[in-house]
Each structure stands twice: as structure tokens, then as C-alpha cells.
Design an enzyme around this catalytic site. Structure first.
Site, PDB file in Angstrom:
ATOM      1  N   ASN A  81     -10.615  -2.637  -6.500  1.00 30.60           N
ATOM      2  CA  ASN A  81      -9.861  -1.765  -7.384  1.00 30.60           C
ATOM      3  C   ASN A  81     -10.541  -1.314  -8.574  1.00 30.60           C
ATOM      4  OD1 ASN A  81      -6.513  -2.843  -6.027  1.00 30.60           O
ATOM      5  ND2 ASN A  81      -8.074  -1.386  -5.205  1.00 30.60           N
ATOM      6  N   ASP A  84       0.773  -1.203  -0.020  1.00 28.82           N
ATOM      7  CA  ASP A  84      -0.100  -0.070   0.090  1.00 28.82           C
ATOM      8  C   ASP A  84       0.878   1.068  -0.098  1.00 28.82           C
ATOM      9  OD1 ASP A  84      -2.328   1.717  -0.018  1.00 28.82           O
ATOM     10  OD2 ASP A  84      -2.668   1.348   1.993  1.00 28.82           O
TER      11      ASP A  84
END
Ligand code: FPP
Length: 263
Positions: free
Chosen positions: A88, A40
């Protein structure tokens, strides 16, 4: 896993283990069999530098290479990387498009790294929804690494843990309907084997970069007993030294798996 795992016996591998600085009685049991990573912070890394988010993803893909090599050299059996989640797809089209081009390009470019290091490749996630260009590179990489016996490097791509559990439950229900197994025969192994990660050991260590304390629908069944390591470093800045720090910390953990300390 169907093939017996063979850790590398090279001079590089010996040096990497030595660089960890663990005592002889800690090694090699102190090395996690399976490391899972939530990579991330690509967007924040890019923003902090005034770049477009896509540059953060490209830098993230580069940052991955030394980490793969180090895990392989340390004798880690499986490395599973959260590359694109089922959630996503809700990102802007331009970002999704960039990632869907980056993934096949990455596989094409790094295939030789996998071959040279006896690594096996695995896709963890749903095939449906991925562009054909991505599926083609996944399939080529699976094919050329299928006989390897070293570390299994998995890309979790179009992956979501809940979707994975739904798929597993459906496949088990089908086996029951077909008379292949009885409901009372369903145990932990039945479920583990039906997941996309079937055959891999459960992760011992889950690393998350960029500081957030959450699991983001990642390997929820598999990480039941994983040790967690969260670092503030954004993924493109995550280096081998960060990984070594996580591994030294992991080596000092007292894993009790729900039991109590022996007196
Ligand atoms: C999370 O950062 C990262 C992703 C959603 C993509 C992960 C992809 C890579 C590391 C590069 C691609 C790798 C391969 C193997 C092709 P974020 O964008 O959510 O960052 P933010 O939270 O700072 O916005």
C-alpha cells in the site's frame, strides 16, 4: 497465547449468541476461534458516493467498531484486520498520509473500547517504515492491554505475508547459527511461532469484502485450512448482519482438514 483466553460472560454476549440462531448442539464449537478480514472496497464505496477516497477509509474505520464488539461478544479469540499492506506504500502520498494519521487517531480513540472489553491488542507487521506517531500509539495500546485475557484484536499494519515469511526464516536461521536448534528440529510449530502472529491460533474463517477472489499476500501460511467467505459489500457497508450471515454459513461447513468423511 500466553494468557488463557476467557470469553465474555455478559448478558450482551448471551444475546449475541442467541441472535445467531444456531442450535445448542452447534454452539459454541461453531464460532471460529480466529477470524481474519480483508477490509476491501473503501475506495469504491467513496467513488460511488462521489467522495474522496479518504472518506472511504474514515467510513471503513467507523464500520469496524460494531464488528469488533460483535466478535468479542461472540467469544471469538482472535480478530486480525488487514489495515495497510507492505504494497500500500505505492498509493498516492496523500492517501498514505491520510491512513498514517487515521491509524494512530483510531488507536487513541478506541483504546477505551479495548480496555472496557478486556481485549488485547497486537500489531501484526513490520515496525520499520511506520511513522513514529503510529509506533507510539501501537506501543501505548500494547502496554495498556497486555494483561487482558479476552479477544486479541490485531491490526495488520505494514503487513505482507512474504515479508513475514522472510523475517521468520531469517530468525530461525539465526537460531540454527547460534546452536539453539538443529535444522532437523524445524517443524510447523517452529515456523508458526516465528511469524508475526506467533501464539495465535490459525484463522478458521477469512472474510473478504468488495467481491475480489484473491488473497492479497495476507496470512498465507496461517490460512492453510481457513474457510473463505467473500461478500460483494464494500467494507464501509459491512454490518453485523453481514458478519452473522458469514458465521451461520461457517457453522454449516464441513471442515475435513484434508481427511475424508467418516462413514
Ligand atoms: C482497502 O480498500 C482498504 C485499505 C487499503 C485500508 C483499510 C483501512 C480501513 C478499513 C480503515 C482504517 C482502519 C483503521 C483500523 C485505522 P481500497 O482502498 O483498496 O478500496 P478499493 O479497492 O475499492 O479502491
Amino acid at each position: 497465547m500466553s494468557k488463557t483466553f476467557t470469553p465474555p460472560q455478559t448478558e450482551d454476549a448471551r444475546r449475541e449468541l442467541e441472535a445467531l440462531g444456531l442450535s445448542k448442539d452447534q454452539l459454541p464449537g461453531a464460532i471460529p476461534r480466529h477470524i481474519a478480514i480483508i477490509m476491501d472496497g473503501n475506495g469504491r464505496w467513496a467513488k460511488a458516493k462521489g467522495y474522496d477516497r479518504s472518506k472511504g477509509h474514515a467510513a471503513g474505520a467507523e464500520a469496524l467498531i460494531p464488528i469488533i464488539k460483535l466478535c468479542c461478544n461472540l467469544g471469538v479469540e482472535a480478530l486480525t484486520l488487514y489495515t495497510f499492506s507492505t504494497e500500500n506504500w505505492t498509493r498516492p502520498n496523500s492517501e498514505v498520509g491520510f491512513l498514517m494519521e487515521l491509524c494512530p487517531e483510531y488507536l487513541r480513540r478506541e483504546r477505551q473500547l479495548l480496555i472496557d472489553n478486556n481485549m488485547r491488542f497486537r500489531h501484526v507487521g513490520k515496525r520499520e517504515g511506520l511513522p513514529q506517531t503510529v509506533l507510539d500509539e501501537i506501543d501505548t495500546t500494547l502496554e495498556v492491554t497486555k494483561d487482558h485475557t479476552g479477544m486479541t484484536m490485531s491490526l495488520a499494519l505494514n503487513y505482507g505475508s512474504r515479508a513475514e515469511i522472510i523475517d521468520a526464516v531469517q530468525s530461525i536461521a539465526q537460531r540454527v547459527t547460534d546452536g539453539d536448534i538443529k535444522p532437523q528440529d524445524i517443524d510447523e510449530t517452529t515456523i508458526s511461532d516465528a511469524l508475526y502472529t506467533g501464539g495465535l491460533p490459525d484463522p478458521d474463517l477469512l472474510i473478504r469484502t468488495a467481491g475480489e477472489m484473491r488473497l492479497s499476500n495476507y496470512l498465507l501460511w496461517q490460512i492453510s485450512y481457513a474457510e473463505l467467505w467473500v461478500t460483494d459489500a464494500y467494507w464501509p457497508d459491512f454490518s453485523c448482519d453481514h458478519l452473522r450471515e458469514a458465521l451461520r454459513n461457517f457453522a454449516g461447513r464441513n471442515r475435513r482438514f484434508g481427511a475424508v468423511e467418516p462413514r
